[in-house]
Design an enzyme around this catalytic site. Structure first.
Site, PDB file in Angstrom:
ATOM      1  N   ARG A 273      60.331  51.006  19.917  1.00 20.88           N
ATOM      2  CA  ARG A 273      60.430  49.542  19.988  1.00 20.88           C
ATOM      3  C   ARG A 273      60.562  49.023  18.569  1.00 20.88           C
ATOM      4  NH1 ARG A 273      56.035  46.603  19.118  1.00 20.88           N
ATOM      5  NH2 ARG A 273      54.467  47.879  20.156  1.00 20.88           N
ATOM      6  N   HIS A 277      55.739  43.810  19.854  1.00 21.62           N
ATOM      7  CA  HIS A 277      55.573  43.964  21.306  1.00 21.62           C
ATOM      8  C   HIS A 277      56.065  42.717  22.032  1.00 21.62           C
ATOM      9  CE1 HIS A 277      53.789  44.734  25.219  1.00 21.62           C
ATOM     10  NE2 HIS A 277      53.288  43.526  25.151  1.00 21.62           N
ATOM     11  N   TYR A 286      49.484  47.418  12.552  1.00 21.98           N
ATOM     12  CA  TYR A 286      49.191  48.761  13.067  1.00 21.98           C
ATOM     13  C   TYR A 286      50.285  49.808  12.829  1.00 21.98           C
ATOM     14  CZ  TYR A 286      51.865  46.869  17.075  1.00 21.98           C
ATOM     15  OH  TYR A 286      52.829  46.291  17.859  1.00 21.98           O
TER      16      TYR A 286
HETATM   17  C1  LIG Z   1      47.258  45.751  34.310  1.00 21.69           C
HETATM   18  C2  LIG Z   1      47.499  45.228  32.908  1.00 21.69           C
HETATM   19  N1  LIG Z   1      46.662  45.569  31.931  1.00 21.69           N
HETATM   20  C3  LIG Z   1      46.887  45.124  30.666  1.00 21.69           C
HETATM   21  C4  LIG Z   1      47.941  44.298  30.390  1.00 21.69           C
HETATM   22  C5  LIG Z   1      48.195  43.808  28.963  1.00 21.69           C
HETATM   23  N2  LIG Z   1      49.382  44.481  28.432  1.00 21.69           N
HETATM   24  C6  LIG Z   1      50.572  43.885  28.399  1.00 21.69           C
HETATM   25  S1  LIG Z   1      51.764  44.863  27.786  1.00 21.69           S
HETATM   26  C7  LIG Z   1      50.680  46.115  27.504  1.00 21.69           C
HETATM   27  C8  LIG Z   1      51.140  47.408  26.874  1.00 21.69           C
HETATM   28  C9  LIG Z   1      52.069  48.171  27.728  1.00 21.69           C
HETATM   29  O1  LIG Z   1      52.624  49.215  26.990  1.00 21.69           O
HETATM   30  P1  LIG Z   1      53.698  50.212  27.574  1.00 21.69           P
HETATM   31  O2  LIG Z   1      53.396  50.501  29.012  1.00 21.69           O
HETATM   32  O3  LIG Z   1      53.790  51.368  26.660  1.00 21.69           O
HETATM   33  O4  LIG Z   1      55.051  49.375  27.570  1.00 21.69           O
HETATM   34  P2  LIG Z   1      55.847  48.686  26.376  1.00 21.69           P
HETATM   35  O5  LIG Z   1      55.286  47.291  26.240  1.00 21.69           O
HETATM   36  O6  LIG Z   1      55.639  49.494  25.148  1.00 21.69           O
HETATM   37  O7  LIG Z   1      57.253  48.654  26.809  1.00 21.69           O
HETATM   38  C10 LIG Z   1      49.403  45.752  27.894  1.00 21.69           C
HETATM   39  C11 LIG Z   1      48.211  46.605  27.772  1.00 21.69           C
HETATM   40  C12 LIG Z   1      48.793  43.954  31.466  1.00 21.69           C
HETATM   41  N3  LIG Z   1      49.881  43.198  31.288  1.00 21.69           N
HETATM   42  N4  LIG Z   1      48.560  44.444  32.712  1.00 21.69           N
END
Ligand SMILES: Cc1ncc(C[n+]2csc(CCOP(=O)(O)OP(=O)(O)O)c2C)c(N)n1
Length: 376
Positions: A273, A277, A286
């Protein structure tokens, strides 16, 4: 007496050979850094010149539209936006391996897959503006609502795929998710269910290194995400996620296999990415120094462009045309989103039940009075 382990020989059990389920040591890569193709006999590359050009066109358009959305986010026009910058090859290559009848279950970052499927970016971005949870018609595009609650769409994808198998429909489902999502119980439930039912579902994980500020090493103790697949009895494949050809060919292999009734596959695409985020994240806090520069060297568009140039498949006129097309789409996005009217909050209560239950009706009435400025 039955001896330990004997049950696995029972032919009610689908017992594939272990070596067919484990990922290879090196991620599958068909395009090297110089843009030269090295074919892999297992993952056939069946694209003609037009197909190669289409992949590039979709990646350029995805990047341009993403850039416009980032700007709209910075100007306060979106509640939140999650960029796909750097992940174009993983998304475009995989989505291009589907037919229009196949279903896509995205998370919130699959703008490249949306461009391939032809979803209107204005409709897609109303989700980010907070106008509606889902403005596009999922049935028309076979593109499910974008899902922010991590991994909750994976059981839906497995469910739709299982239903299709039961109905004798040969459609295939692809579900996109991140490395962080693999730590959720929903991901486990979905992969297990899909595998036990031999559902035609491709689980496409974009391992982009980070789940907001949590590095992938904190998501698993095993050798890789793809190695988890053997525990479910499905093949696990690691692929270079910045190689659009490898992402296409590997997904095509998994899609064909699913369509033949051989069940799901877990694909782990290694990518990065390049943006924050979301608009509310500061990756400077980080990301280790040098990481983004190292990945910039592996940019998926630059690498693929080298191949097109070497084969004489791309020229200045094509460049102009695709950039005009992308600019027009970006301008449409800006016109459709900038200062667009807010949605009606009362719509929250619509489309939940065919006939609204009395409790929900009472809540709707309470909100209506509140919005009108009266007493709740
Ligand atoms: C069930 C849930 N827990 C926590 C969150 C908060 N949250 C939003 S995005 C994220 C990280 C997700 O990372 P990843 O699955 O690696 O996907 P990326 O964003 O890197 O594409 C988190 C923890 C959420 N949206 N839903």
């Amino acid at each position: 007496m039955t001896s330990v382990g004997e049950h696995v020989e029972d032919d009610r059990w689908f017992a594939p050979r272990r070596e067919d389920l484990l990922p290879s040591e090196e991620p599958v890569r068909l395009l090297d850094a110089q843009g030269r193709v090295r074919e892999n006999p297992r993952y056939a590359l069946d694209l003609e010149d037009d197909g190669l050009r289409a992949l590039y066109r979709f990646m350029v358009i995805t990047r341009k539209v993403d850039d416009e959305a980032l700007k709209l986010g910075r100007q306060g026009q979106l509640a939140v936006y999650t960029s796909s910058l750097g992940q174009e090859a993983a998304q475009v290559g995989s989505a291009y391996a589907l037919t229009e009848r196949d279903w896509i279950f995205p998370s919130y970052r699959e703008h490249g897959a949306a461009r391939v499927r032809g979803v209107d970016p204005v409709q897609q971005l109303h989700h980010n503006r907070g106008t509606w949870v889902c403005a596009h018609d999922p049935l028309e595009y076979r593109f499910a609502p974008q899902t922010v609650s991590i991994a909750t769409h994976l059981p839906h994808a497995a469910g739709l795929a299982s239903a299709a198998r039961l109905a004798g429909d040969d459609l295939v489902v692809i579900a996109y998710f991140g490395d962080g999502a693999t730590s959720e119980g929903d991901a486990h439930e979905a992969m297990n269910l899909a595998s036990v039912r031999r559902a035609p579902c491709v689980f496409f994980c974009q391992n982009n290194g980070w789940a907001i500020s949590v590095p992938v090493r904190d998501q698993l103790a095993g050798p890789s995400i793809a190695h988890r697949a053997i525990g479910y009895g499905m093949p696990g494949i690691r692929v270079d996620g910045n190689d659009v050809l490898a992402c296409y060919a590997v997904t095509r292999w998994a899609v064909d296999r699913a369509r033949r009734g051989e069940g799901p596959t877990l694909i782990e695409a290694l990518t990065y990415r390049m943006e924050a985020h979301s608009g509310s994240d500061d990756p400077g806090r980080y990301r280790p120094p040098g990481e983004i520069e190292a990945w910039a060297e592996l940019d998926p568009l630059t690498r693929f462009r080298r191949l097109l140039d070497a084969r004489g498949l791309w020229d200045a006129a094509m460049d102009g045309e695709v950039n005009r097309q992308a600019d027009a789409l970006a301008a449409e996005l800006r016109a459709g989103i900038y200062d667009a009217p807010a949605g009606d909050p009362l719509e929250l209560f619509d489309h939940v039940y065919v006939e609204r239950p009395s409790l929900l009706q009472a809540q709707r009435e309470m909100m209506r009075r509140e919005l009108a400025g009266g007493e709740a």
